[in-house]
Design a protein around this motif. Structure first.
Motif, PDB file in Angstrom:
ATOM      1  N   ASP A  28       0.827  -1.212   0.000  1.00  0.00           N
ATOM      2  CA  ASP A  28       0.000   0.000   0.000  1.00  0.00           C
ATOM      3  C   ASP A  28       0.856   1.254   0.000  1.00  0.00           C
ATOM      4  OD1 ASP A  28      -2.315  -1.452  -0.049  1.00  0.00           O
ATOM      5  OD2 ASP A  28      -2.703  -1.294   2.108  1.00  0.00           O
ATOM      6  N   ALA A  29       2.008   1.196   0.655  1.00  0.00           N
ATOM      7  CA  ALA A  29       2.899   2.354   0.681  1.00  0.00           C
ATOM      8  C   ALA A  29       3.455   2.642  -0.710  1.00  0.00           C
ATOM      9  CB  ALA A  29       4.043   2.116   1.670  1.00  0.00           C
ATOM     10  N   VAL A  30       3.756   1.576  -1.483  1.00  0.00           N
ATOM     11  CA  VAL A  30       4.249   1.771  -2.847  1.00  0.00           C
ATOM     12  C   VAL A  30       3.175   2.445  -3.699  1.00  0.00           C
ATOM     13  CG1 VAL A  30       5.155   0.647  -4.918  1.00  0.00           C
ATOM     14  CG2 VAL A  30       5.742  -0.253  -2.661  1.00  0.00           C
ATOM     15  N   VAL A  31       1.950   1.937  -3.602  1.00  0.00           N
ATOM     16  CA  VAL A  31       0.845   2.508  -4.382  1.00  0.00           C
ATOM     17  C   VAL A  31       0.587   3.954  -3.978  1.00  0.00           C
ATOM     18  CG1 VAL A  31      -1.619   2.330  -4.858  1.00  0.00           C
ATOM     19  CG2 VAL A  31      -0.204   0.270  -4.832  1.00  0.00           C
ATOM     20  N   LEU A  34       3.359   6.096  -5.527  1.00  0.00           N
ATOM     21  CA  LEU A  34       3.140   6.256  -6.963  1.00  0.00           C
ATOM     22  C   LEU A  34       2.008   7.243  -7.233  1.00  0.00           C
ATOM     23  CD1 LEU A  34       3.450   2.543  -8.162  1.00  0.00           C
ATOM     24  CD2 LEU A  34       4.947   4.435  -8.850  1.00  0.00           C
ATOM     25  N   ASP A  35       0.961   7.144  -6.456  1.00  0.00           N
ATOM     26  CA  ASP A  35      -0.193   8.019  -6.640  1.00  0.00           C
ATOM     27  C   ASP A  35       0.163   9.472  -6.321  1.00  0.00           C
ATOM     28  OD1 ASP A  35      -2.967   8.245  -7.348  1.00  0.00           O
ATOM     29  OD2 ASP A  35      -3.392   8.617  -5.232  1.00  0.00           O
ATOM     30  N   ALA A  36       1.070   9.671  -5.350  1.00  0.00           N
ATOM     31  CA  ALA A  36       1.467  11.029  -4.986  1.00  0.00           C
ATOM     32  C   ALA A  36       2.341  11.669  -6.062  1.00  0.00           C
ATOM     33  CB  ALA A  36       2.212  11.011  -3.657  1.00  0.00           C
ATOM     34  N   ILE A  37       3.236  10.868  -6.670  1.00  0.00           N
ATOM     35  CA  ILE A  37       4.169  11.409  -7.659  1.00  0.00           C
ATOM     36  C   ILE A  37       3.555  11.429  -9.053  1.00  0.00           C
ATOM     37  CG2 ILE A  37       6.456  11.106  -8.703  1.00  0.00           C
ATOM     38  CD1 ILE A  37       7.327   9.752  -6.091  1.00  0.00           C
ATOM     39  N   PHE A  38       2.719  10.410  -9.370  1.00  0.00           N
ATOM     40  CA  PHE A  38       2.086  10.292 -10.692  1.00  0.00           C
ATOM     41  C   PHE A  38       0.571  10.201 -10.501  1.00  0.00           C
ATOM     42  CE2 PHE A  38       6.101   7.858 -10.583  1.00  0.00           C
ATOM     43  CZ  PHE A  38       6.879   8.671 -11.385  1.00  0.00           C
ATOM     44  N   PRO A  39      -0.086  11.299 -10.150  1.00  0.00           N
ATOM     45  CA  PRO A  39      -1.493  11.242  -9.744  1.00  0.00           C
ATOM     46  C   PRO A  39      -2.449  10.724 -10.808  1.00  0.00           C
ATOM     47  CG  PRO A  39      -0.758  13.506 -10.038  1.00  0.00           C
ATOM     48  CD  PRO A  39       0.458  12.661 -10.065  1.00  0.00           C
ATOM     49  N   SER A  40      -2.128  10.905 -12.085  1.00  0.00           N
ATOM     50  CA  SER A  40      -3.054  10.451 -13.124  1.00  0.00           C
ATOM     51  C   SER A  40      -2.803   9.013 -13.560  1.00  0.00           C
ATOM     52  CB  SER A  40      -2.961  11.371 -14.351  1.00  0.00           C
ATOM     53  OG  SER A  40      -1.685  11.277 -14.956  1.00  0.00           O
ATOM     54  N   ALA A  41      -1.797   8.346 -12.973  1.00  0.00           N
ATOM     55  CA  ALA A  41      -1.461   6.990 -13.386  1.00  0.00           C
ATOM     56  C   ALA A  41      -2.359   5.933 -12.745  1.00  0.00           C
ATOM     57  CB  ALA A  41       0.001   6.683 -13.057  1.00  0.00           C
ATOM     58  N   THR A  56      11.033   3.259   1.049  1.00  0.00           N
ATOM     59  CA  THR A  56      11.631   4.576   1.248  1.00  0.00           C
ATOM     60  C   THR A  56      11.793   5.252  -0.101  1.00  0.00           C
ATOM     61  OG1 THR A  56      12.886   3.715   3.132  1.00  0.00           O
ATOM     62  CG2 THR A  56      13.561   5.841   2.238  1.00  0.00           C
ATOM     63  N   ILE A  57      11.289   6.464  -0.237  1.00  0.00           N
ATOM     64  CA  ILE A  57      11.400   7.210  -1.489  1.00  0.00           C
ATOM     65  C   ILE A  57      11.937   8.598  -1.182  1.00  0.00           C
ATOM     66  CG2 ILE A  57      10.231   8.099  -3.524  1.00  0.00           C
ATOM     67  CD1 ILE A  57       8.400   5.536  -1.576  1.00  0.00           C
ATOM     68  N   GLU A  58      12.996   8.955  -1.891  1.00  0.00           N
ATOM     69  CA  GLU A  58      13.609  10.284  -1.780  1.00  0.00           C
ATOM     70  C   GLU A  58      13.327  11.022  -3.082  1.00  0.00           C
ATOM     71  OE1 GLU A  58      17.983  12.007  -0.396  1.00  0.00           O
ATOM     72  OE2 GLU A  58      17.825  10.070  -1.408  1.00  0.00           O
ATOM     73  N   THR A  59      12.524  12.073  -3.039  1.00  0.00           N
ATOM     74  CA  THR A  59      12.115  12.777  -4.253  1.00  0.00           C
ATOM     75  C   THR A  59      12.797  14.135  -4.364  1.00  0.00           C
ATOM     76  OG1 THR A  59      10.221  13.926  -3.279  1.00  0.00           O
ATOM     77  CG2 THR A  59       9.848  11.686  -4.063  1.00  0.00           C
ATOM     78  N   THR A  60      13.055  14.543  -5.606  1.00  0.00           N
ATOM     79  CA  THR A  60      13.601  15.878  -5.859  1.00  0.00           C
ATOM     80  C   THR A  60      12.923  16.442  -7.106  1.00  0.00           C
ATOM     81  OG1 THR A  60      15.407  15.117  -7.300  1.00  0.00           O
ATOM     82  CG2 THR A  60      15.860  15.240  -4.931  1.00  0.00           C
ATOM     83  N   GLN A  61      12.775  17.759  -7.118  1.00  0.00           N
ATOM     84  CA  GLN A  61      12.218  18.447  -8.282  1.00  0.00           C
ATOM     85  C   GLN A  61      12.966  19.747  -8.468  1.00  0.00           C
ATOM     86  OE1 GLN A  61       9.497  16.958  -9.968  1.00  0.00           O
ATOM     87  NE2 GLN A  61       9.948  18.386 -11.623  1.00  0.00           N
ATOM     88  N   GLY A  66      12.802  16.094 -12.598  1.00  0.00           N
ATOM     89  CA  GLY A  66      12.605  15.401 -11.328  1.00  0.00           C
ATOM     90  C   GLY A  66      13.439  14.143 -11.262  1.00  0.00           C
ATOM     91  N   SER A  67      13.882  13.789 -10.060  1.00  0.00           N
ATOM     92  CA  SER A  67      14.640  12.561  -9.849  1.00  0.00           C
ATOM     93  C   SER A  67      14.250  11.974  -8.502  1.00  0.00           C
ATOM     94  CB  SER A  67      16.156  12.844  -9.884  1.00  0.00           C
ATOM     95  OG  SER A  67      16.895  11.664  -9.625  1.00  0.00           O
ATOM     96  N   ASP A  68      13.858  10.708  -8.511  1.00  0.00           N
ATOM     97  CA  ASP A  68      13.383  10.043  -7.297  1.00  0.00           C
ATOM     98  C   ASP A  68      14.143   8.737  -7.092  1.00  0.00           C
ATOM     99  OD1 ASP A  68      11.236  11.998  -7.378  1.00  0.00           O
ATOM    100  OD2 ASP A  68      10.342  10.709  -8.918  1.00  0.00           O
ATOM    101  N   ARG A  69      14.592   8.511  -5.865  1.00  0.00           N
ATOM    102  CA  ARG A  69      15.258   7.238  -5.540  1.00  0.00           C
ATOM    103  C   ARG A  69      14.325   6.405  -4.682  1.00  0.00           C
ATOM    104  NH1 ARG A  69      21.385   6.000  -5.611  1.00  0.00           N
ATOM    105  NH2 ARG A  69      21.216   3.734  -5.554  1.00  0.00           N
TER     106      ARG A  69
END
Length: 334
Positions: A28-31, A34-41, A56-61, A66-69
């Motif tokens: 559920d955390a993965v979903v 994904l929903d937070a970074i790619f809302p229309s997906a 664990t996801i590290e996001t940058t913009q 954008g680059s996310d690990r």
């Protein structure tokens, strides 16, 4: 899923890096991420055996880049709907992507371009990854200015890198970009550095993954640019070197296309407009090193940053041009 956003600068403009951190547990955390970074997906669990595991996801913009690990401590499959912007994902372990054209097997250390308008099912084991996000419009613009492919003819395909060498190259690019954007402070807080980083990523994507620029034998002639127009472009660069300008800005200032200007610079000056711009910025940095009092606290890094260079690249470029280190010039003032 916990989210902690840290803003290093104004994230609405190039040159400002916005960073985020997400921490959760299970599929559920993965979903949710994904929903937070790619809302229309519209991501959803598709199958496999969802299990507990740290996420664990590290996001940058930084402007349009954008680059996310991602560190995913569980394996399962996820479905996503078409998403409006391109995404390239590097995987530390093998993954399988199912798209309308068939199945794509990504090897360990490989990457996958996910083009807009393609739904996808991604099946993966626990893995680390780096996702690099750009604007489709920026790819279109680069394809037209550098390769002569008009937006109406441009296409981008979901797929793997064209060969193993380019796959290794993209791995280096994606890791470098993420490292620059996660540094605090980041050299990408400089508009000049951020612009060059973005340009490098766009050009690399067009070189590594399937797209229309690979079939440009039909591209029209770039057209004729007079020597007087080249001189106007030079004057524009000289006057605006401290600003985050690019080839399109220079071409617009003299009333020609970016591709024609590239051709004219190579013909008349034996360099590209971007190479000339970097040389002018290096000359300005050299002048600042000569005229700055070393006791003022201003460092080589400060001056390099001011003119859009990272310190290692500035040091190498400066030594090649002036035969000495920038630190020595700062100390001796000559």
């Amino acid at each position: 899923m916990e989210v902690d956003n840290v803003t290093a600068a104004d994230g609405t403009r190039i040159g400002g890096v916005v960073r985020g951190f997400m921490l959760g547990e299970g599929s559920d955390a993965v979903v949710d991420a994904l929903d937070a970074i790619f809302p229309s997906a519209s991501p959803r669990v598709a199958g496999g055996q969802p299990s507990t595991g740290a996420v664990t996801i590290e996001t940058t913009q930084c402007g349009p880049l954008g680059s996310d690990r991602w560190h995913i401590g569980l394996g399962f499959a996820v479905d996503t709907e078409p998403y409006k912007e391109p995404l390239v994902v590097w995987f530390s372990r093998p993954a399988v992507a199912t798209v309308p054209s068939g199945e794509l097997r990504v090897p360990a250390g490989g990457s996958l371009m996910r083009a807009p308008d393609d739904p996808m099912t991604l099946d993966f084991p626990p893995f680390d990854s780096i996702g690099t996000r750009v604007s489709y419009g920026d790819l279109e613009e680069a394809a037209e200015s550098a390769h002569g492919v008009p937006p109406s003819d441009f296409w981008l395909g979901t797929g793997l890198p064209l060969n193993a060498r380019l796959s290794g190259y993209w791995q280096s690019v994606s890791h470098y970009v993420h490292r620059v954007l996660t540094d605090a402070p980041s050299s990408a807080d400089s508009p000049l550095v951020a612009q060059q980083l973005h340009t490098h990523v766009i050009a690399s994507m067009l070189a590594v993954f399937p797209n229309a620029t690979l079939r440009v034998a039909y591209a029209p002639s770039p057209g004729w640019v007079t020597p007087a127009s080249v001189q106007r472009a030079v004057d524009y660069i000289d006057a605006h070197a401290a600003e985050p300008i690019g080839v399109n800005d220079i071409a617009a200032a003299v009333g020609t296309s970016a591709r024609a200007l590239q051709y004219a610079f190579r013909r008349h000056l034996e360099c590209t407009p971007f190479e000339y711009l970097r040389q002018i910025r290096l000359e300005h940095a050299h002048h600042d090193l000569q005229t700055t009092d070393p006791a003022s606290g201003v460092t080589v890094g400060t001056i390099a940053f001011r003119w859009g260079f990272s310190v290692p690249r500035f040091t190498a470029s400066y030594h090649a041009a002036y035969g000495r280190s920038p630190g020595r010039t700062l100390q001796e003032g000559c």
